[in-house]
Design a protein around this motif. Sequence first.
Motif, PDB file in Angstrom:
ATOM      1  N   UNK A  17       0.822  -1.195   0.000  1.00 49.77           N
ATOM      2  CA  UNK A  17       0.000   0.000   0.000  1.00 49.77           C
ATOM      3  C   UNK A  17       0.867   1.260   0.000  1.00 49.77           C
ATOM      4  N   UNK A  37      -2.094   3.507  -8.184  1.00 47.46           N
ATOM      5  CA  UNK A  37      -3.107   3.830  -7.179  1.00 47.46           C
ATOM      6  C   UNK A  37      -4.047   2.650  -6.989  1.00 47.46           C
ATOM      7  N   UNK A  38      -4.344   1.976  -8.087  1.00 50.74           N
ATOM      8  CA  UNK A  38      -5.198   0.787  -7.997  1.00 50.74           C
ATOM      9  C   UNK A  38      -4.528  -0.266  -7.118  1.00 50.74           C
ATOM     10  N   UNK A  41      -5.018   0.713  -3.635  1.00 54.38           N
ATOM     11  CA  UNK A  41      -6.385   0.412  -3.193  1.00 54.38           C
ATOM     12  C   UNK A  41      -6.520  -1.075  -2.869  1.00 54.38           C
ATOM     13  N   UNK A  42      -5.927  -1.900  -3.742  1.00 55.35           N
ATOM     14  CA  UNK A  42      -6.019  -3.342  -3.507  1.00 55.35           C
ATOM     15  C   UNK A  42      -5.316  -3.708  -2.205  1.00 55.35           C
ATOM     16  N   UNK A  44      -5.069  -1.800   0.404  1.00 55.41           N
ATOM     17  CA  UNK A  44      -5.964  -1.407   1.493  1.00 55.41           C
ATOM     18  C   UNK A  44      -7.064  -2.452   1.667  1.00 55.41           C
ATOM     19  N   UNK A  47      -5.707  -5.153   3.603  1.00 56.58           N
ATOM     20  CA  UNK A  47      -5.620  -4.787   5.021  1.00 56.58           C
ATOM     21  C   UNK A  47      -6.981  -4.926   5.694  1.00 56.58           C
ATOM     22  N   UNK A  48      -8.035  -4.557   4.976  1.00 57.54           N
ATOM     23  CA  UNK A  48      -9.373  -4.743   5.547  1.00 57.54           C
ATOM     24  C   UNK A  48      -9.603  -6.217   5.875  1.00 57.54           C
ATOM     25  N   UNK A  58     -14.492  -6.197   0.002  1.00 59.22           N
ATOM     26  CA  UNK A  58     -15.039  -6.450  -1.326  1.00 59.22           C
ATOM     27  C   UNK A  58     -15.628  -5.174  -1.917  1.00 59.22           C
ATOM     28  N   UNK A  60     -14.620  -2.232  -1.268  1.00 63.11           N
ATOM     29  CA  UNK A  60     -13.463  -1.412  -1.658  1.00 63.11           C
ATOM     30  C   UNK A  60     -13.009  -1.786  -3.067  1.00 63.11           C
ATOM     31  N   UNK A  61     -12.883  -3.092  -3.319  1.00 64.14           N
ATOM     32  CA  UNK A  61     -12.464  -3.520  -4.663  1.00 64.14           C
ATOM     33  C   UNK A  61     -13.501  -3.081  -5.689  1.00 64.14           C
ATOM     34  N   UNK A  64     -13.666   1.246  -5.489  1.00 64.08           N
ATOM     35  CA  UNK A  64     -12.436   1.987  -5.784  1.00 64.08           C
ATOM     36  C   UNK A  64     -11.747   1.440  -7.023  1.00 64.08           C
ATOM     37  N   UNK A  65     -11.555   0.113  -7.059  1.00 57.65           N
ATOM     38  CA  UNK A  65     -10.819  -0.447  -8.190  1.00 57.65           C
ATOM     39  C   UNK A  65     -11.688  -0.477  -9.439  1.00 57.65           C
TER      40      UNK A  65
END
Lengths: 168, 380, 424, 109
Positions: A17, A37-38, A41-42, A44, A47-48, A58, A60-61, A64-65
């Motif tokens: 990250x 940046x992707x 995000x992945x 992060x 980390x979740x 999920x 987040x993916x 964001x992604x």
Amino acid sequence: MEDTGSIVAFWLLAALTLGSALAVVLIRDLIRAVVLLITSFLGVAGLYITLSADFVAVVQVLIYVGAISVLMLFAIMLTPRAGRNNAETFFRIPGILLAGLMAFTISLVSLDTDWAVVERGGFEETASAIGEALLDKYVLPFELAAVLLLVAMLGAILLVHPEGTDEE
Amino acid sequence: MSMKTEPFVVNIGPQHPSTHGVFRMRLTLDGERIIDADMVIGYLHRSMEKLAEERSYTQNIPFTDRTDYVAAMTGNLAYVLAVEKLCGIEPPERASWLRVIMSELQRFASHSMAVGVFANDCGTWQTPVMHMFREREKILDLFEMACGARLTTNYMRIGGVSRDVPPEFRPALRKLLDELPMRMGEYEDLLLENEIIVARSRGIGVLTPEVAINCSLSGPMLRGSGVAWDIRKADPYCVYDKLEFDICVGTDGDAYDRFLVRLAEMRQSIHILEQCLEMMPEGPVHSQITTATAQPGGQPSAPLTIRVPAGEAYGRIESPRGELGFYIVSDGGPAPYRFHIRSPSYINLTPLRELAIGATVADAIVILGSIDIVVGEIDR
Amino acid sequence: MPFLAKWYDLRDLGNAVGAFLDWIRDLGGPDWIPYVVSGLIGIVAILLWLLVSQLAFIWIERRVIGRMQARIGPNRVGPWGLLQPIADALKLLLKEAITNRYADKPLFWLGPVLIFIPALVVFAVIPFGEGMSLADLNVGVLFVIAITSINSIAIFISGWASNNKFALLGSMRAIAMLISYELVQAFALLGVVIFAGSMRLGDIVAWQSEFNTWMFLLQPLALVAFLIASAVEINRSPMDISEAESEIVAGYHTEYSGIKFGFFYAAEYFAGFAVSAIVVTLFLGGWTAFGLERWVPGWLIFLSKLYLVFFLFIWTRGTLPRLRIDQLMAFSWKFLLELLFIHILVVGAEVLIWHEGDYPAVVVLPIFAVINWTLAVALVVGWATFMGHLRPERRAKRAVLTQELGATYFRPAGGHGTGPMGEA
Amino acid sequence: MAIELEHYLILGALLFSIGLYMALAKRNFVGVLMGIEMMFNAVNLTFIAFSRFPRFADMTDAERLSGHVFVIFVITVAAAEAAVALALAMLVYRNRETIDVDRMDLLKW
């Protein structure tokens, strides 16, 4: 979280990250910056998962992604003459100072504070509990978020809709 | 998408899967919309018109195979008609009938290519083309029977045809004709009624009759716009005045109508061929060779050179793509003084720019497919 | 070796793996080793299966499409052309992989690699048989949707990095399509989740097996919508717009050659298997088949269903033309989504009635099935009529046959006239 | 060494600072937006971390999960914000042919 797996996972994901976040800052080419940046995000999202927040990971993916980064890529591609340079403005030095100060302060505070954490372990399942919370306790914010999304969508469409053209 | 983007230029061709050869469209795009289109031709130019001035009238027949290589028979026919008009030769009756049979077979073969490739341009993954090839193969077999070649036939001669068809030609044609209506029904069900083809081609590339006439279009392009015009009716050649057939016209002038007209004309060709099988007389097939000839071994061949009186003539026929005309000027020498081809593919390209502007890239391909160009004929 | 003892029970390959793991555990060593080993076994098994299936299906697809196109198909390499896929793979490996001089090289390399990730990772949550799932996440359905959305990034990167206008057009089209159809996909799966009451794929299979039904019997509309959205996702005809051969050459992978193209080619099959697996799991009962799984290994049932669904995609490829991008987008936004909104409402109401009233499933489910099938047909027909799909200018027609030389039969679109309007 | 709350907090702080720097100093509008998204991510991470490491032993799981719910809302708002911001960028670009923030200095269109 003391098992080997969690520790290894945390450090790997943290490195991923932060490393890609730093690369986003340093790299010149905007498209590559978004790709990195992707990755960030992945990281992060990973980390979740170490925090046993599978639903949020999920989401987040998905958001964001799958959505926000694509939007950024689109924005870069649709503004070809603006240049794809990811350079800094004259705010560089103050920016570094401010960001460093921020990082330092927060880190100091979080290390200094006695968080008095009670070890409760991870969650068994989050999705259903979040769903119930959204439609029960937080139903008003939920509705407001829906309205906000609608407004944002309409606003975005109105903003980029070329004047004088109608949808056929 | 209504998002505004920078215009950018895309070259469709000369090497592109759906430009049917080496045709090039230079499209200026705004997103997917075409805001300008430029047609670039000449990649297949072989200087036929000039070369023909150096060769004798008979030697020029093979050139006409190679202008429209998808429909060689009709190319032959238009040329020999022009020369015959110039010389005042009247081919024997049977030769005229054979010419009609060959050109209708050719029309069917060429239209099946056009229809299949059009479906390909609409995005089917080769399936209609392959099925169309199945029928075309059988027609090419018939050509092979008649003249030994499949693609560049070189069958017509000034004053008749090169040789009579062998005895097995008739039953083979009969068998084919029995089979074709069933196939046509299949194509009409699967292609004409296909929801996606309808969605892709209806209302795309609309040509009004006024524009079509002003661009001097002909053939299925013109008939698709609803103008009932067919050289076979308007200026009958060979024995078309003895045959009964309908002109197929569209009503909307869009890509779908041009496609539709081709399919309908294939049915008309079958109808014409049926009549030909019934009505074709026996007799000689060349005006200068009086015996009804036997087969290859002892067959006398048509003379290689002919003297053509000074003058000029324009012979025209309804080729699968439209009015194919040969304008021949003779100064009395062994070779034509001027040899001009009015090629329908070239002239049918005229409205392409107007049709393409405002359409999307995908539409432009469909429109180009509906025009049914043969690059060999455009560039000659 | 002791772990061989349980191999006779082919109904669940998980048994064999479990026995193997027990054996490793008995050998001693750190406790994380069995986890890693079990994961590795799963990954290797899935990869091997994918590769073999892919090679087989390249051959099957070419033969089947050959049949559909009235030709034979590959028949030269090996018996019945069976070795053709291997020959193709070798050819791709040996060909020069050209990198365009103006390509963005790192991204150009990244594209083919990234395109694999969603197709492969999806298999992690698919239950191949009872307990035969690498990680049966409790947010499985959401995971599937989220992972497949990475696809659009991979496609964008490869289209962008190629520095080719066709590739750029292709990737723009692909992203526009993927974003629109992601929504359709999510809504189609939402109905399934509402009925099954869980996002865990294993639970959904168990639910279907418990009530002796397949989800598509209850929710035909969701299945159709999901199949269409999947065809978009994996770029299958009639939705292969982003690599439309007749328009933009090969779309986003125009510039790729050699093994890098091979990656895209393979990823297309893997993604096809992935969506087929999802369809089978969620709509066709997964590894169960009305009690048949008691006698036949569940994974065999699963695989045969999967291949049948994949065959469906081959079939459409062999038969259908391609839609235009705006038509496809309009179909998503103006047709499928509206239908799915109504569908979700009805499904939600049904589940509410069922659970509130506590009716027995045997009574309720057939009624729901009848309601949903009727609704699906009525909605499709009704909405199509409402959208003007039945208007004459959108239907097929036949040519006008005439003898009247020089007459004009043109009538502007939408008008109604039959005879000649005037002389030309 | 076990992973504790502090690890996540410091990680969040670092991510937030990188985002802050980008938002402050990047010239390109998309760059600024990337910084903002990064900051959102950092905040979300701390929310989730606090929810995983609660302070009170008597919190129910539903109460602990309010952090997750908040993150869901943040992600929603971030998506809406990104859409509008990028639409604005498009609009600016259409009028000025640039999306550099230091050249958007007309205070009008």
